[in-house]
Design a protein around this motif. Structure first.
Motif, PDB file in Angstrom:
ATOM      1  N   ASN A  85     -70.440 -28.035 -39.035  1.00 18.91           N
ATOM      2  CA  ASN A  85     -69.112 -28.610 -38.907  1.00 18.91           C
ATOM      3  C   ASN A  85     -68.439 -28.122 -37.632  1.00 18.91           C
ATOM      4  N   GLY A  86     -67.164 -28.447 -37.521  1.00 18.65           N
ATOM      5  CA  GLY A  86     -66.370 -27.926 -36.429  1.00 18.65           C
ATOM      6  C   GLY A  86     -66.625 -28.581 -35.103  1.00 18.65           C
ATOM      7  N   LEU A  87     -67.175 -29.801 -35.097  1.00 15.26           N
ATOM      8  CA  LEU A  87     -67.409 -30.483 -33.834  1.00 15.26           C
ATOM      9  C   LEU A  87     -66.092 -30.701 -33.096  1.00 15.26           C
ATOM     10  N   ALA A  88     -66.088 -30.402 -31.812  1.00 18.67           N
ATOM     11  CA  ALA A  88     -64.897 -30.657 -31.021  1.00 18.67           C
ATOM     12  C   ALA A  88     -64.677 -32.158 -30.915  1.00 18.67           C
ATOM     13  N   ALA A  89     -63.425 -32.567 -31.072  1.00 18.49           N
ATOM     14  CA  ALA A  89     -63.134 -33.997 -31.111  1.00 18.49           C
ATOM     15  C   ALA A  89     -63.025 -34.605 -29.721  1.00 18.49           C
ATOM     16  N   ASN A  90     -62.515 -33.838 -28.766  1.00 13.72           N
ATOM     17  CA  ASN A  90     -62.252 -34.462 -27.467  1.00 13.72           C
ATOM     18  C   ASN A  90     -63.468 -34.396 -26.553  1.00 13.72           C
ATOM     19  N   GLY A  91     -63.457 -35.195 -25.514  1.00 12.04           N
ATOM     20  CA  GLY A  91     -64.570 -35.230 -24.573  1.00 12.04           C
ATOM     21  C   GLY A  91     -64.144 -35.954 -23.311  1.00 12.04           C
ATOM     22  N   ASP A  92     -65.088 -36.542 -22.622  1.00  8.74           N
ATOM     23  CA  ASP A  92     -64.781 -37.191 -21.349  1.00  8.74           C
ATOM     24  C   ASP A  92     -64.072 -38.533 -21.538  1.00  8.74           C
ATOM     25  N   GLY A  93     -64.291 -39.162 -22.687  1.00  4.25           N
ATOM     26  CA  GLY A  93     -63.657 -40.456 -22.917  1.00  4.25           C
ATOM     27  C   GLY A  93     -62.564 -40.342 -23.945  1.00  4.25           C
ATOM     28  N   GLY A  94     -62.037 -41.485 -24.374  1.00  2.00           N
ATOM     29  CA  GLY A  94     -61.014 -41.490 -25.410  1.00  2.00           C
ATOM     30  C   GLY A  94     -59.720 -40.858 -24.947  1.00  2.00           C
ATOM     31  N   SER A  95     -59.079 -40.115 -25.829  1.00  2.00           N
ATOM     32  CA  SER A  95     -57.804 -39.454 -25.525  1.00  2.00           C
ATOM     33  C   SER A  95     -58.092 -38.027 -25.111  1.00  2.00           C
ATOM     34  N   THR A  96     -57.890 -37.727 -23.859  1.00  2.00           N
ATOM     35  CA  THR A  96     -58.390 -36.472 -23.283  1.00  2.00           C
ATOM     36  C   THR A  96     -57.311 -35.425 -23.042  1.00  2.00           C
ATOM     37  N   GLY A  97     -56.080 -35.702 -23.456  1.00  2.00           N
ATOM     38  CA  GLY A  97     -55.010 -34.737 -23.228  1.00  2.00           C
ATOM     39  C   GLY A  97     -55.053 -33.575 -24.205  1.00  2.00           C
ATOM     40  N   THR A  98     -54.199 -32.607 -23.961  1.00  2.00           N
ATOM     41  CA  THR A  98     -54.083 -31.446 -24.845  1.00  2.00           C
ATOM     42  C   THR A  98     -52.616 -31.094 -25.015  1.00  2.00           C
ATOM     43  N   PHE A  99     -52.309 -30.480 -26.137  1.00  2.00           N
ATOM     44  CA  PHE A  99     -50.971 -29.940 -26.368  1.00  2.00           C
ATOM     45  C   PHE A  99     -51.139 -28.541 -26.937  1.00  2.00           C
ATOM     46  N   THR A 100     -50.580 -27.537 -26.245  1.00  2.00           N
ATOM     47  CA  THR A 100     -50.679 -26.150 -26.669  1.00  2.00           C
ATOM     48  C   THR A 100     -49.333 -25.662 -27.164  1.00  2.00           C
ATOM     49  N   THR A 101     -49.335 -25.053 -28.343  1.00  2.00           N
ATOM     50  CA  THR A 101     -48.105 -24.478 -28.892  1.00  2.00           C
ATOM     51  C   THR A 101     -48.253 -22.966 -28.956  1.00  2.00           C
ATOM     52  N   ASP A 102     -47.271 -22.242 -28.466  1.00  2.00           N
ATOM     53  CA  ASP A 102     -47.307 -20.779 -28.432  1.00  2.00           C
ATOM     54  C   ASP A 102     -46.473 -20.248 -29.579  1.00  2.00           C
ATOM     55  N   CYS A 103     -47.138 -19.637 -30.558  1.00  2.00           N
ATOM     56  CA  CYS A 103     -46.447 -19.130 -31.749  1.00  2.00           C
ATOM     57  C   CYS A 103     -46.620 -17.630 -31.929  1.00  2.00           C
ATOM     58  N   GLY A 104     -47.140 -16.949 -30.905  1.00  2.00           N
ATOM     59  CA  GLY A 104     -47.284 -15.504 -30.952  1.00  2.00           C
ATOM     60  C   GLY A 104     -48.501 -15.064 -31.737  1.00  2.00           C
ATOM     61  N   VAL A 105     -48.521 -13.764 -32.055  1.00  2.00           N
ATOM     62  CA  VAL A 105     -49.668 -13.159 -32.741  1.00  2.00           C
ATOM     63  C   VAL A 105     -49.209 -12.391 -33.987  1.00  2.00           C
ATOM     64  N   ASN A 106     -48.218 -12.918 -34.654  1.00  2.00           N
ATOM     65  CA  ASN A 106     -47.651 -12.292 -35.851  1.00  2.00           C
ATOM     66  C   ASN A 106     -46.913 -11.000 -35.524  1.00  2.00           C
ATOM     67  N   GLU A 107     -46.102 -11.069 -34.460  1.00  2.00           N
ATOM     68  CA  GLU A 107     -45.273  -9.914 -34.096  1.00  2.00           C
ATOM     69  C   GLU A 107     -44.277  -9.552 -35.198  1.00  2.00           C
ATOM     70  N   ASN A 108     -43.960 -10.515 -36.070  1.00  2.00           N
ATOM     71  CA  ASN A 108     -42.991 -10.266 -37.143  1.00  2.00           C
ATOM     72  C   ASN A 108     -43.617  -9.614 -38.373  1.00  2.00           C
ATOM     73  N   ASN A 109     -44.915  -9.331 -38.291  1.00  2.00           N
ATOM     74  CA  ASN A 109     -45.607  -8.656 -39.393  1.00  2.00           C
ATOM     75  C   ASN A 109     -45.460  -9.407 -40.721  1.00  2.00           C
ATOM     76  N   LEU A 110     -45.693 -10.708 -40.676  1.00  2.00           N
ATOM     77  CA  LEU A 110     -45.649 -11.508 -41.889  1.00  2.00           C
ATOM     78  C   LEU A 110     -47.052 -11.548 -42.493  1.00  2.00           C
ATOM     79  N   PHE A 111     -47.216 -10.859 -43.607  1.00  2.00           N
ATOM     80  CA  PHE A 111     -48.504 -10.787 -44.293  1.00  2.00           C
ATOM     81  C   PHE A 111     -48.286 -11.047 -45.780  1.00  2.00           C
ATOM     82  N   ASN A 112     -49.220 -11.713 -46.422  1.00  2.00           N
ATOM     83  CA  ASN A 112     -49.319 -11.714 -47.872  1.00  2.00           C
ATOM     84  C   ASN A 112     -50.702 -12.193 -48.258  1.00  2.00           C
ATOM     85  N   SER A 113     -51.026 -12.068 -49.538  1.00  5.78           N
ATOM     86  CA  SER A 113     -52.343 -12.475 -50.014  1.00  5.78           C
ATOM     87  C   SER A 113     -52.256 -13.756 -50.843  1.00  5.78           C
TER      88      SER A 113
END
Length: 508
Positions: free
Chosen positions: A224-252
């Protein structure tokens, strides 16, 4: 570290498991049993532990949740709750397996008669309730679910490759491990086994690691996990920066798979993005929450099991369910970087995700379920062409451990979730197209980079290993890694993501 302190109710099943797990807690925090051998063999350059006795290492139960289909909406909450109780039963049975090694050594039928037999009866009762709840809600329950009640014991080095029960109870790996409760298995008089890798838990072991230099390029063995994008089709990207859990939000918890169930995951998650994510969060709660994302229009929740360095550190959850009380011990390692990127389709434009769409990728139970839903990619920076799914990489000095996940990117066009939390989504096919009846949405790709001291593997032992948090019976295997996402972008931002990708631009 901090944690999510939102007040939550505790179901009876969780209280029962908490009491059972408390048996494994000693004066210095949890000491969880480890089942690895006192004899070692070398196979193909990798050290493997070989059984010194005839005991099983873990419990393999069919995953009932993956077999359930067509659950009426009004029964899904009850069914998810029952499935979570079933997970707690497995945890309880595994804990009993871990703390009765002496009894097992003296009675070849102990595991079957005292652990697996009673577990089957309890699972059968839950399956009966699930069938009743589905039928009462107007659905038609599968009459064959009873066939999934029985569990088996099997060795730690035998991964279930086909999603069926694997292994038997007479050929497994074992060691007498550690026992925090001081019962049954103390061969040395002090509960300490010198072959437990020094980490006091059931895994990881030396054979769970591989030198990245020994991995063949372009040999990732995930289906599984095939990358969807390639040379054709819709080739753009959108990156969202949400940090690395600096707020220490953890639960199980797991809001997707076990809504309304405290400790539904039995392991601790990192959370970035939405800051009100626990088992009892409603869609309204998510929509009204704060977010750690720089773009405040993105209140999506992104979460994954924490990585830990098993170095003896007593974390905040050292004695808690989901943490040390269930074998997840050591220092929690936050990513040095968490890249969250949405990409397009090889075959054409993408459409907007519906709000509150839920996606689970990977399988937290892949060690016992088999690799049909495994979607793990482990590597090292500078070696990105070498990917593995079932090993943790040993990276050279200066190289980061990389943990990458490509989510399903084909949506059924109707549902934000499904009874087994998978059927409403699909991976792209080999040519990059979606299966019939599905349409392409932006594909989420999560890339986590960690600064981790390289474990030392010597004479079949690994010192100071790192490992992903897992259900106790999954033995911290790397193939159990998984990732979760709930889309809570506002409409304007989602349209921006889609437009950017379809125009072939790189946006953030």
């Amino acid at each position: 570290m901090g944690r999510n302190t939102r007040k939550r109710r505790t179901p009876l099943a969780t209280k029962i498991v908490a009491g059972a797990a408390a048996l494994a807690v000693g004066g210095g925090g949890l000491v969880w049993a480890n089942f690895y051998a006192s004899a070692h063999e070398d196979h193909g350059g990798h050290n493997r532990t070989r059984s010194a006795g005839a005991q099983v290492a873990t419990i393999d139960c069919p995953d009932v949740g993956q077999k359930i289909r067509d659950v009426p909406d009004r029964a899904r909450g009850e069914v998810d709750g029952e499935l979570a109780t079933m997970d707690s039963q497995i945890t309880n049975a595994y804990q009993r397996l871990a703390t009765t090694r002496r009894a097992q050594a003296g009675d070849s039928q102990f595991v079957q008669n005292s652990i697996l037999g009673p577990l089957k009866d309890r699972r059968k009762a839950i399956i009966d309730r699930i069938q009743l709840e589905i039928n009462r809600a107007g659905g038609k329950a599968d009459d064959n679910l009873d066939e999934l009640a029985g569990c088996q014991g099997r060795p730690a080095d035998q991964q279930n490759g086909g999603g069926q029960n694997g292994g038997g109870q007479d050929d497994g790996q074992n060691g007498d491990g550690q026992n925090g409760g001081g019962q049954d298995d103390d061969q040395n008089g002090d509960g300490q086994n010198q072959d437990d890798n020094g980490n006091g838990v059931a895994g990881p072991v030396a054979d769970d690691f591989v030198d990245i230099n020994d991995v063949q390029p372009n040999s990732r063995n995930s289906r599984n996990g095939l990358a969807a994008n390639g040379d054709g089709g819709s080739t753009g990207t959108f990156t969202t920066d949400c940090g690395v859990n600096e707020n220490n939000l953890f639960n199980s918890d797991n809001l997707i798979a076990a809504p309304g169930v405290d400790n539904g995951a039995h392991h601790t998650h990192d959370y970035v993005g939405n800051q009100d994510n626990d088992a009892f969060s409603s869609d309204e709660d998510l929509a009204n929450a704060d977010t750690s994302c720089q773009n405040q229009g993105d209140k999506s929740t992104y979460y994954w099991p924490v990585l830990r360095l098993q170095d003896g550190t007593q974390e905040f959850d050292a004695n808690d369910q989901g943490g040390g009380a269930e074998g997840n011990i050591g220092k929690i390692l936050k990513p040095a970087q968490a890249e969250l990127k949405f990409v397009g389709s090889q075959q054409g434009d993408v459409v907007a995700m519906p709000k509150f769409l839920r996606i689970i990728t990977g399988d937290a139970k892949s060690f016992t379920n088999g690799d049909a839903n495994a979607n793990t990619s482990w590597s090292c920076s500078g070696f990105e062409d070498r990917q593995v799914t079932d090993k943790y990489p040993l990276c050279p000095e200066g190289s980061q451990v990389l943990r990458t996940t490509n989510f399903q990117s084909c949506w059924d066009g109707q549902n934000i979730d499904s009874a087994n939390h998978r059927d409403h989504m699909a991976f792209v096919q080999e040519d990059g197209s979606c299966p019939e009846g599905f349409q392409a949405i932006p594909q989420l790709q999560v890339r986590l980079a960690y600064d981790i001291p390289t474990p030392t593997v010597e004479n079949g032992q690994v010192q100071n290993p790192y490992a992903v948090d897992s259900f106790p019976e999954q033995l911290h295997k790397p193939i159990t890694d998984h990732n979760d996402f709930i889309n809570v972008m506002d409409e304007d931002l989602m349209n921006e993501v889609v437009d950017c990708i379809n125009r072939g631009e790189d946006c953030q």
